[in-house]
Design an enzyme around this catalytic site. Structure first.
Site, short mmCIF file in Angstrom:
data_model
loop_
_atom_site.label_atom_id
_atom_site.label_comp_id
_atom_site.label_asym_id
_atom_site.label_seq_id
_atom_site.Cartn_x
_atom_site.Cartn_y
_atom_site.Cartn_z
N LYS A 108 0.87 -1.19 0.00
CA LYS A 108 0.00 0.00 0.00
C LYS A 108 0.90 1.22 0.00
O LYS A 108 2.04 1.17 0.44
CB LYS A 108 -0.88 0.02 1.26
CG LYS A 108 -2.14 0.84 1.07
CD LYS A 108 -3.17 0.07 0.29
CE LYS A 108 -4.46 0.82 0.10
NZ LYS A 108 -5.51 -0.05 -0.45
P1 NAD Z 1 -13.17 7.52 -3.05
O1 NAD Z 1 -12.20 8.59 -2.76
O2 NAD Z 1 -13.57 7.24 -4.46
O3 NAD Z 1 -14.54 7.78 -2.24
C1 NAD Z 1 -14.58 7.98 -0.85
C2 NAD Z 1 -16.00 8.40 -0.48
O4 NAD Z 1 -16.08 8.47 0.94
C3 NAD Z 1 -16.42 9.78 -1.00
O5 NAD Z 1 -17.77 9.71 -1.44
C4 NAD Z 1 -16.31 10.66 0.24
O6 NAD Z 1 -17.18 11.79 0.19
C5 NAD Z 1 -16.74 9.68 1.30
N1 NAD Z 1 -16.35 10.09 2.64
C6 NAD Z 1 -15.18 10.60 3.07
N2 NAD Z 1 -15.26 10.88 4.39
C7 NAD Z 1 -16.51 10.51 4.78
C8 NAD Z 1 -17.21 10.55 6.00
N3 NAD Z 1 -16.62 11.03 7.10
N4 NAD Z 1 -18.51 10.12 6.05
C9 NAD Z 1 -19.10 9.65 4.92
N5 NAD Z 1 -18.48 9.57 3.74
C10 NAD Z 1 -17.21 10.00 3.67
O7 NAD Z 1 -12.58 6.20 -2.36
P2 NAD Z 1 -12.85 4.70 -2.76
O8 NAD Z 1 -11.85 4.28 -3.77
O9 NAD Z 1 -14.30 4.50 -3.00
O10 NAD Z 1 -12.42 3.95 -1.41
C11 NAD Z 1 -13.31 3.87 -0.28
C12 NAD Z 1 -12.80 2.78 0.65
O11 NAD Z 1 -12.77 1.53 -0.07
C13 NAD Z 1 -11.40 2.95 1.21
O12 NAD Z 1 -11.36 2.38 2.49
C14 NAD Z 1 -10.54 2.13 0.26
O13 NAD Z 1 -9.33 1.72 0.86
C15 NAD Z 1 -11.47 0.96 0.03
N6 NAD Z 1 -11.21 0.20 -1.22
C16 NAD Z 1 -11.16 0.80 -2.43
C17 NAD Z 1 -10.98 0.04 -3.57
C18 NAD Z 1 -11.02 0.63 -4.94
O14 NAD Z 1 -10.96 -0.14 -5.91
N7 NAD Z 1 -11.16 1.93 -5.09
C19 NAD Z 1 -10.78 -1.35 -3.46
C20 NAD Z 1 -10.84 -1.94 -2.19
C21 NAD Z 1 -11.06 -1.16 -1.08
#
Ligand code: NAD
Length: 416
Positions: A108
């Site tokens: 990561k």
């Molecule tokens: P992203 O940046 O696309 O979206 C994050 C979302 O969370 C946004 O809508 C933001 O407004 C919201 N957010 C932030 N703070 C918040 C809060 N306090 N309350 C409510 N909503 C809040 O990120 P993502 O890629 O969707 O990743 C989200 C999670 O999923 C992370 O933990 C990431 O590690 C995990 N993840 C992502 C992927 C991927 O393929 N993108 C894969 C596995 C896991």
């Protein structure tokens, strides 16, 4: 009053790894191997901002364990990124890749920055500087980054370009790229599609149907929006979604297609007109939904709010959204918790398909890719549910048991 909980996320992951390793009878030296990061890189990233002033950011890349293949893991741009968080997320990647049985180790990376405060030029300069600092750390057969919170396909394209300037054309150095430079269309929604597949599978496992089930989703970024979209396409009723600005509720079910299209064009939950908006996003946890999908940040469900949760199922779209205390409490209340290393593993499977196609210089058919994703997710779910039943474990302990066993056996086979 909201309670702020700061728990060391790396210790929390290691506690889960140790529990699985000890139950499997892994000896103490190997327990140390499985709970130690192989490489931890911290870099200073100086850039000139748009006013010509020097700003210095901190960046990290951690390799947790690479016995099953090249290191794989996202890059996060967020103001709360620190070394312990990156180590925890790198370790989760090791177990996730093993649970879903793809040939990668865990990594990561991250930069401590709020990307929304930077201009596009500043963001690109920072990304190129970070890539340059990691020029001997990442590589197509060594360590392959991908998007995570705060990063995007566009940023992956810049990483590919900066790496290519040093090493020659190398699309396989990064996944989640734009489609016109070697990305695949199926990668973008793979995490959310996987979350939907696993949600449907776990309900079936418990003799229930997804059709008509109510769902609440925290986060409407990549994972949250595509989870909501695919769940609604599969027949679930998404009654609420929240993001950093607040919560949008419609008890009769949100029109997620319209909402995703609206947000995709730069609109907000508040101005969508598709439900009732409230800026107190935490109200999501009070809703009586069958399924709750936290898909934003880590440790958002903790001792301070765990008693408010009414959902019967929690499917972890985000990495580490429950503290260990909240996890134990909710499971004691009969809530079925599907852990991140199973639930959100569709993203890294999509990345694996993209990487394989880049390496082969051979595109696959889109339909084949979707079927393959379904096959990998179903096999991972089966391994975890069979292990849970056989040993009387929670799904989280079962998933760690499957992952730890596969990594341990690979370490032994390599003569470690
Ligand atoms: P992203 O940046 O696309 O979206 C994050 C979302 O969370 C946004 O809508 C933001 O407004 C919201 N957010 C932030 N703070 C918040 C809060 N306090 N309350 C409510 N909503 C809040 O990120 P993502 O890629 O969707 O990743 C989200 C999670 O999923 C992370 O933990 C990431 O590690 C995990 N993840 C992502 C992927 C991927 O393929 N993108 C894969 C596995 C896991």
């Amino acid at each position: 009053m909201a309670i702020t909980v700061k728990i060391n996320p790396y210790s929390a992951v290691n506690a889960r790894v140790l529990r699985a390793a000890q139950a499997l009878g892994v000896d103490a030296n190997y327990q140390r191997l499985l709970t130690t990061c192989w490489r931890e890189v911290k870099v200073a990233l100086p850039i000139l901002d748009d006013r010509g002033e020097l700003r210095v950011f901190e960046g990290y890349r951690v390799h947790h364990n690479g016995v099953r293949g090249p290191y794989k893991g996202g890059i996060r741009y967020h103001p709360e990124v620190d070394l312990d968080e990156v180590k925890a997320l790198a370790s989760l990647m090791t177990w996730k890749c093993a649970v879903v049985n793809i040939p990668f180790g865990g990594a990561k990376g991250g930069v401590t920055v709020d990307p929304k405060t930077l201009s596009e030029r500043e963001l690109q300069t920072l990304t190129r500087r970070f890539t340059h600092s990691l020029k001997h750390v990442i590589g197509p057969y060594h360590d392959i980054p991908a998007p995570d919170m705060g990063t995007s396909p566009k940023i992956m394209g810049w990483i590919m370009d900066a790496y290519g300037l040093l090493h020659g054309y190398s699309p396989a150095v990064v996944t989640g790229k734009p489609v016109n430079i070697g990305g695949i269309p199926e990668r973008n929604d793979a995490t959310g599609l996987g979350v939907a597949m696993i949600t449907r599978g776990i309900l079936t496992e418990h003799g229930e149907e997804l059709t008509g089930k109510t769902v609440a989703v925290q986060g409407f970024g990549n994972v949250g929006s595509f989870s909501a979209l695919h769940l609604s396409r599969l027949g679930a009723k998404v009654i609420a979604v929240s993001d950093v600005s607040g919560i949008l509720v419609r008890e009769g079910g949100l029109d997620v297609e319209a909402l995703a299209a609206h947000v995709g064009k730069g609109g907000s939950l508040r101005d969508s007109g598709l439900g009732d908006f409230d800026s107190a996003g935490g109200k999501l946890f009070d809703l009586k939904a069958d399924v709750l999908i936290p898909a934003a940040l880590g440790h958002v469900i903790h001792e301070g709010n765990m008693r408010r949760i009414k959902a019967r199922y929690i499917v972890e779209g985000a990495n580490g959204p429950l503290t260990p205390e909240a996890d134990a409490y909710l499971q004691s209340q009969g809530v079925i918790v599907v852990p991140d290393i199973l639930a959100n593993s569709g993203g890294v499977v999509g990345s694996y398909f993209e990487w394989a196609q880049n390496i082969q210089v051979q595109p696959w058919k889109g339909a084949e890719t979707k079927l393959e994703l379904d096959r990998f997710m179903a096999a991972a779910l089966r391994s975890v549910t069979v292990t849970a039943k056989k040993h009387g474990l929670s799904y989280r302990d079962a998933a760690f048991t499957v992952g730890v066993e596969r990594v341990y056996q690979a370490a032994l086979a390599r003569g470690h």
